[in-house]
Design a protein around this motif. Sequence first.
Motif, PDB file in Angstrom:
ATOM      1  N   LEU A  64       3.925   4.150  -8.679  1.00 40.56           N
ATOM      2  CA  LEU A  64       4.397   2.848  -8.198  1.00 40.56           C
ATOM      3  C   LEU A  64       5.911   2.864  -8.045  1.00 40.56           C
ATOM      4  O   LEU A  64       6.463   2.450  -7.014  1.00 40.56           O
ATOM      5  CB  LEU A  64       3.973   1.757  -9.194  1.00 40.56           C
ATOM      6  N   GLU A  65       6.599   3.355  -9.051  1.00 43.01           N
ATOM      7  CA  GLU A  65       8.067   3.347  -9.020  1.00 43.01           C
ATOM      8  C   GLU A  65       8.601   4.395  -8.040  1.00 43.01           C
ATOM      9  O   GLU A  65       9.563   4.130  -7.313  1.00 43.01           O
ATOM     10  CB  GLU A  65       8.607   3.601 -10.425  1.00 43.01           C
ATOM     11  N   ALA A  66       7.979   5.565  -8.013  1.00 37.14           N
ATOM     12  CA  ALA A  66       8.423   6.591  -7.060  1.00 37.14           C
ATOM     13  C   ALA A  66       8.270   6.089  -5.628  1.00 37.14           C
ATOM     14  O   ALA A  66       9.061   6.429  -4.746  1.00 37.14           O
ATOM     15  CB  ALA A  66       7.623   7.875  -7.253  1.00 37.14           C
TER      16      ALA A  66
ATOM     17  N   GLY B  68      23.596 -13.389   1.048  1.00 40.42           N
ATOM     18  CA  GLY B  68      22.345 -12.797   1.511  1.00 40.42           C
ATOM     19  C   GLY B  68      21.876 -11.687   0.585  1.00 40.42           C
ATOM     20  O   GLY B  68      22.520 -11.364  -0.427  1.00 40.42           O
ATOM     21  N   ILE B  69      20.752 -11.153   0.934  1.00 43.86           N
ATOM     22  CA  ILE B  69      20.125 -10.118   0.109  1.00 43.86           C
ATOM     23  C   ILE B  69      19.810  -8.933   0.996  1.00 43.86           C
ATOM     24  O   ILE B  69      19.171  -9.082   2.042  1.00 43.86           O
ATOM     25  CB  ILE B  69      18.821 -10.646  -0.525  1.00 43.86           C
ATOM     26  N   HIS B  70      20.267  -7.777   0.591  1.00 46.61           N
ATOM     27  CA  HIS B  70      19.993  -6.587   1.378  1.00 46.61           C
ATOM     28  C   HIS B  70      18.697  -5.946   0.874  1.00 46.61           C
ATOM     29  O   HIS B  70      18.622  -5.511  -0.268  1.00 46.61           O
ATOM     30  CB  HIS B  70      21.157  -5.609   1.229  1.00 46.61           C
ATOM     31  N   PRO B  71      17.676  -5.879   1.721  1.00 48.28           N
ATOM     32  CA  PRO B  71      16.436  -5.244   1.250  1.00 48.28           C
ATOM     33  C   PRO B  71      16.601  -3.725   1.210  1.00 48.28           C
ATOM     34  O   PRO B  71      17.209  -3.142   2.109  1.00 48.28           O
ATOM     35  CB  PRO B  71      15.406  -5.656   2.309  1.00 48.28           C
ATOM     36  N   PHE B  72      16.104  -3.119   0.159  1.00 45.36           N
ATOM     37  CA  PHE B  72      16.064  -1.656   0.063  1.00 45.36           C
ATOM     38  C   PHE B  72      14.597  -1.237   0.089  1.00 45.36           C
ATOM     39  O   PHE B  72      13.963  -1.170  -0.960  1.00 45.36           O
ATOM     40  CB  PHE B  72      16.706  -1.176  -1.244  1.00 45.36           C
ATOM     41  N   PRO B  73      14.044  -0.954   1.269  1.00 48.66           N
ATOM     42  CA  PRO B  73      12.599  -0.681   1.311  1.00 48.66           C
ATOM     43  C   PRO B  73      12.228   0.566   0.509  1.00 48.66           C
ATOM     44  O   PRO B  73      12.988   1.538   0.466  1.00 48.66           O
ATOM     45  CB  PRO B  73      12.307  -0.482   2.804  1.00 48.66           C
ATOM     46  N   GLY B  74      11.073   0.516  -0.119  1.00 46.07           N
ATOM     47  CA  GLY B  74      10.584   1.648  -0.902  1.00 46.07           C
ATOM     48  C   GLY B  74      10.299   2.846  -0.020  1.00 46.07           C
ATOM     49  O   GLY B  74       9.953   2.717   1.152  1.00 46.07           O
ATOM     50  N   SER B  75      10.418   4.021  -0.612  1.00 49.78           N
ATOM     51  CA  SER B  75      10.359   5.249   0.182  1.00 49.78           C
ATOM     52  C   SER B  75       8.948   5.653   0.574  1.00 49.78           C
ATOM     53  O   SER B  75       8.755   6.386   1.531  1.00 49.78           O
ATOM     54  CB  SER B  75      11.005   6.386  -0.606  1.00 49.78           C
ATOM     55  N   SER B  76       7.949   5.212  -0.172  1.00 48.76           N
ATOM     56  CA  SER B  76       6.584   5.656   0.125  1.00 48.76           C
ATOM     57  C   SER B  76       5.578   4.609  -0.313  1.00 48.76           C
ATOM     58  O   SER B  76       5.162   4.584  -1.481  1.00 48.76           O
ATOM     59  CB  SER B  76       6.291   6.996  -0.560  1.00 48.76           C
ATOM     60  N   LEU B  77       5.142   3.782   0.622  1.00 46.95           N
ATOM     61  CA  LEU B  77       4.185   2.742   0.248  1.00 46.95           C
ATOM     62  C   LEU B  77       2.813   3.292  -0.141  1.00 46.95           C
ATOM     63  O   LEU B  77       2.148   2.704  -0.986  1.00 46.95           O
ATOM     64  CB  LEU B  77       4.090   1.705   1.363  1.00 46.95           C
ATOM     65  N   PRO B  78       2.361   4.429   0.425  1.00 50.94           N
ATOM     66  CA  PRO B  78       1.085   4.949  -0.092  1.00 50.94           C
ATOM     67  C   PRO B  78       1.168   5.361  -1.562  1.00 50.94           C
ATOM     68  O   PRO B  78       0.209   5.154  -2.307  1.00 50.94           O
ATOM     69  CB  PRO B  78       0.775   6.145   0.819  1.00 50.94           C
ATOM     70  N   LEU B  79       2.288   5.920  -1.990  1.00 50.55           N
ATOM     71  CA  LEU B  79       2.393   6.248  -3.418  1.00 50.55           C
ATOM     72  C   LEU B  79       2.421   4.982  -4.264  1.00 50.55           C
ATOM     73  O   LEU B  79       1.822   4.942  -5.351  1.00 50.55           O
ATOM     74  CB  LEU B  79       3.636   7.099  -3.696  1.00 50.55           C
ATOM     75  N   ALA B  80       3.097   3.941  -3.768  1.00 48.89           N
ATOM     76  CA  ALA B  80       3.091   2.673  -4.511  1.00 48.89           C
ATOM     77  C   ALA B  80       1.673   2.103  -4.597  1.00 48.89           C
ATOM     78  O   ALA B  80       1.269   1.575  -5.634  1.00 48.89           O
ATOM     79  CB  ALA B  80       4.029   1.667  -3.836  1.00 48.89           C
ATOM     80  N   THR B  81       0.920   2.226  -3.510  1.00 47.59           N
ATOM     81  CA  THR B  81      -0.464   1.744  -3.515  1.00 47.59           C
ATOM     82  C   THR B  81      -1.315   2.571  -4.474  1.00 47.59           C
ATOM     83  O   THR B  81      -2.120   2.026  -5.244  1.00 47.59           O
ATOM     84  CB  THR B  81      -1.047   1.811  -2.090  1.00 47.59           C
ATOM     85  N   LEU B  82      -1.136   3.880  -4.413  1.00 45.44           N
ATOM     86  CA  LEU B  82      -1.860   4.743  -5.353  1.00 45.44           C
ATOM     87  C   LEU B  82      -1.564   4.337  -6.786  1.00 45.44           C
ATOM     88  O   LEU B  82      -2.475   4.212  -7.618  1.00 45.44           O
ATOM     89  CB  LEU B  82      -1.455   6.201  -5.123  1.00 45.44           C
ATOM     90  N   GLY B  83      -0.285   4.116  -7.088  1.00 44.84           N
ATOM     91  CA  GLY B  83       0.088   3.714  -8.436  1.00 44.84           C
ATOM     92  C   GLY B  83      -0.594   2.435  -8.860  1.00 44.84           C
ATOM     93  O   GLY B  83      -1.048   2.298 -10.008  1.00 44.84           O
ATOM     94  N   THR B  84      -0.700   1.481  -7.942  1.00 47.18           N
ATOM     95  CA  THR B  84      -1.363   0.218  -8.259  1.00 47.18           C
ATOM     96  C   THR B  84      -2.842   0.435  -8.581  1.00 47.18           C
ATOM     97  O   THR B  84      -3.375  -0.132  -9.541  1.00 47.18           O
ATOM     98  CB  THR B  84      -1.213  -0.759  -7.074  1.00 47.18           C
TER      99      THR B  84
END
Lengths: 442, 442, 442
Positions: free
Chosen positions: B62-64, B224-240
């Motif tokens: 998830l964090e990676a 404002g807020i600068h979004p820092f998109p995550g590097s790999s959403l499939p890994l975040a999904t796997l983690g979930t």
Amino acid sequence: MNLSKNLIRAVIAALLLIPGQALAQETPEFASFADTAYIFNTLLFLIGGFLVMWMAAGFTMLEAGLVRTKNVAMQCTKNIALYSIAGLMYWAVGYNLMYGIDAGGVIGSFAVWAPGDPATSDGSYASASDWFFQMVFAATTASIVSGTIAERIKLWPFLIFTVILTGIIYPIQGSWEWGTGWLDARGFSDFAGSTLVHSTGGWAALAGALILGPRMGKYPKGGGIHPFPGSSLPLATLGTFVLWLGWFGFNGASQLAMGTIADANAVAIIFTNTNTAAAAGAVAALLLTQLMYKKVDLTLVLNGALAGLVSITAEPLTPGMGQAALIGAVGGIIVVFAVPMLDKFKIDDVVGAIPVHLMAGIWGTMIVPWTHAPEDGVTYLEQAIGVVSIGAFVFTASAILWFVLKLTIGIRVSPEEEMMGLDKAELGLEAYPEFGQGSQRV
Amino acid sequence: MNLSKNLIRAVIAALLLIPGQALAQETPEFASFADTAYIFNTLLFLIGGFLVMWMAAGFTMLEAGLVRTKNVAMQCTKNIALYSIAGLMYWAVGYNLMYGIDAGGVIGSFAVWAPGDPATSDGSYASASDWFFQMVFAATTASIVSGTIAERIKLWPFLIFTVILTGIIYPIQGSWEWGTGWLDARGFSDFAGSTLVHSTGGWAALAGALILGPRMGKYPKGGGIHPFPGSSLPLATLGTFVLWLGWFGFNGASQLAMGTIADANAVAIIFTNTNTAAAAGAVAALLLTQLMYKKVDLTLVLNGALAGLVSITAEPLTPGMGQAALIGAVGGIIVVFAVPMLDKFKIDDVVGAIPVHLMAGIWGTMIVPWTHAPEDGVTYLEQAIGVVSIGAFVFTASAILWFVLKLTIGIRVSPEEEMMGLDKAELGLEAYPEFGQGSQRV
Amino acid sequence: MNLSKNLIRAVIAALLLIPGQALAQETPEFASFADTAYIFNTLLFLIGGFLVMWMAAGFTMLEAGLVRTKNVAMQCTKNIALYSIAGLMYWAVGYNLMYGIDAGGVIGSFAVWAPGDPATSDGSYASASDWFFQMVFAATTASIVSGTIAERIKLWPFLIFTVILTGIIYPIQGSWEWGTGWLDARGFSDFAGSTLVHSTGGWAALAGALILGPRMGKYPKGGGIHPFPGSSLPLATLGTFVLWLGWFGFNGASQLAMGTIADANAVAIIFTNTNTAAAAGAVAALLLTQLMYKKVDLTLVLNGALAGLVSITAEPLTPGMGQAALIGAVGGIIVVFAVPMLDKFKIDDVVGAIPVHLMAGIWGTMIVPWTHAPEDGVTYLEQAIGVVSIGAFVFTASAILWFVLKLTIGIRVSPEEEMMGLDKAELGLEAYPEFGQGSQRV
């Protein structure tokens, strides 16, 4: 002509028609105390078995993460193929070779294992559950080999090696100890396979690495060592966690029974010792790489955890927690020193499997007497005899096999193919077709 | 000099030589009814334990997946290190601190836990299995912290914090409730740790985020807020998914027994309620982000599922399925509103751990009385006392510790290192060395 | 007005307040033999259930790895959403529809399933454990659909389809066989769901693929087939291993009992046959792609393993190991031939789910009589009736539903959105924002 046709037909019929279900018929209404133990024991094998099966995915992710992108799909192919081959070969010949032997013997029968054959159980567990658990160990041995010799070996020679390793080499040496063979008779002790599985995989990998030679450019002519960084450290980390998880099955279910309080206690202690050794191996590598290199090395921390696991595998039950931590920590330390040492000898081990599985496996096996009372009869001498005899057999048999493959179909891709990467050269595809190639591409 | 040497030797001997095996000796032929219950209970702890251990991999993925590529290897390093540290600290001091206390007390002993010590069991399960199960909860608490403060904290201060968190802070507050301490005596109820584990991790993370400050460029001076998109959403999904799977062990095995029909029924109901709350949390976030933003936000859906899981953790047994769905859905809704709220306060929580674990943890704990009959004696007041007292202790202790670390070795990397990324700056490597950097690189 | 308000209140109250705990009260000191069987059976459902739940992650990784990067986050979104929706719909209506029917009937009640309702158990297991196990099968069915129609279907129509599939379509056809309905009465046999789960998912996917049409550019006007290589083969491989692991729960726990030696033996044999069929499917695809294309095709090897698993699912107990290997190998062969065949008909199945789940599912179902004695009463005719009737119902119902969705809210994104990718177009994000786009980007 007719005779051979009929023979083939008979063999096929025998292979196909040995029934599974027929061997499990009478159904009492409720299980007795003896039956309850039988079910617990069977359940332990099944849970342990699926956890160790999962280690095949762990090796795949570890290796996919540690090779360069151009060889990632090939590592995936090799790993799913080797697990599949192990499952077929251990049925066709491996299991009977390993367990169909006389006490004190050196080799079993070549019969095909029949599902649920009661003859392969002492009546305290489902024989099919034991087969499943033993089969995944054979697969693990093959998994160890694929990492070391990655990025330059051809697919098919590797698969043929896997056929022989899981069908013949692994079962023969395994029979010596777990099949009540001659090493068992002498008093050698290897609870869950520091030597029988991990060193065996390590010796086979070492023979392959020596005969195959290092990857192009790894040891440049001008001297020095060219690092080839792994393509995905999160996948390597995931693989390590998968292996750690699977190891609870690997060691825990090697207690082989859970039908009494004593066995349940033993399995629980094995879990705690296994975890502690892995944790200590990781922390030892963490501290040591910080001290030696002023920077923590993630790959060595991952391998440190794995070395801790390998180290405790020869005896995860008798150590106290402090002993387990110390055994695992030494495993982690071995890895930190052995990885550069192998490079010094120009032995190119892509993922560090030789330090982790062979060297920590030897350490774990040799330290077994430390946590045994003298009356247990586990001696350093007999441990050494086991380590040396299995090492000599596996290394020699593997080396001969690699040589035969080298002389016949060849084992190494051409320099052009190696440069291009095995994915494109041998498989005709890319693991990550859309990801651009960064500065470090080699 | 001699004295201290001898003392050290004695401690080392004590640590090393407490035997595991010796504590589990007599082996009856078959287990009695009482023994069968013992084995089932032990098995529940072991299965639950390995599932929760697997959550360490889930947090890692998830964090990676949610940090930028330049910090991915560091998250992997922190996560495998924290799990390892938790395993050692909880043995060296945590377990006895948490469970070695008198009824109604506030702190236990500092003794090293001995594997299989029968004193740590009531005789209905293997004590080592309980230790294993409790240890992975301590590790989970630490996992929660690492995500929030990612991408700017130095490695070693984080690891030192982990040592104290898993060895001292978590066990002390844990003793108040699960160690039969003063909160338990008052009637506070937290079945599997919405407060004891998840809020505790959340409070420690919040203290860290406040003292550490936000990442460079997250809240630009112009507003404002600068979004820092995550590097790999499939890994975040796997983690979930890994966390969701592990949660069946987290909540299910917190029933602490499976040796009777009543306990088996309870574990089964906990599984269904846990799944339902997670599903409802995910669906709530799905619908709400569609309604609010006209687009579904995958990261919020993932966190919605996790918030559903955290919400049901304080009481996964007594709710009906509809109640479980509602409790989980509110968790998902909390996340959708809390994530932008934290940004408003310029609290930079990289993965959303504070909304998921702290806020949904408080919600889950406070709603426990709803699904209890009055005669159970679970009141909103006592729930609030538990939430506040544990929150105050953990937040204060964590804040002090973060401050001490800040004032001594420092906790934050330099701006140059933060820009470069922690992987290169602190570890000297890259997580994905071959993948080109796209347009969104920050 | 008041009436309808009160009715709504009553329904809400009923949904929320059916208590879980209340249904499991009496606690004897120790379990009897009957109770021990109950606990084993319950444990089998729970272990099997969490393994099958894990398959949701497997499908996610498989699909995320086989679509192009621009659609990866969407596949993750769809998969976590569909698993969540299945969990809610199977509670709200699916379970009762499937199991609340009379023997020989065609449909059950529309009641909400209450957690732990003893009426849904025959008293030999916890009813909640059975619900959990059945629910994850409904989710699996939906997972199969999402892969085939990836990269062009809109999010919300897919989710609405999932609502109906898991709540209505799957349960109705499932009731015919597993709910003691009319197919069961006729003698149709489908042990773990080659037809009920896998073909059902496959038919629903096929209907969707036909109505949706192929991806832009897949079948160029000039003729030929444009390959769209998957974005991450290691994730696809990971997904396959996850599915393989989960299948031990899928097939093993479909024995539905583990409380006697006969049942424990059966579960163990199911494990070995399941593994053997998968291994044979992978090896068959490995050999066949080498022979046909002179190169091994990793994607087909992965799908070969999955087809082996689907093939053995209709009957994993009665085959001998050789028979299991043969059944699985044929599954692998089917995939190798069916994938190009679908392309010939311009049916665009992104991940190969139709060959794997539909075609191998039919094969596995039709071959069941081969491993049964005539007195078992399993005939090729009744198998064909089951395959055809379920196929006709699911395909028709799915096609109608897809059409209605197409005519109302529309099911396909615009060509611009498809070109841009669903991640940016529908979700407004990127799965891998920092990874450059290589030469093969499409």
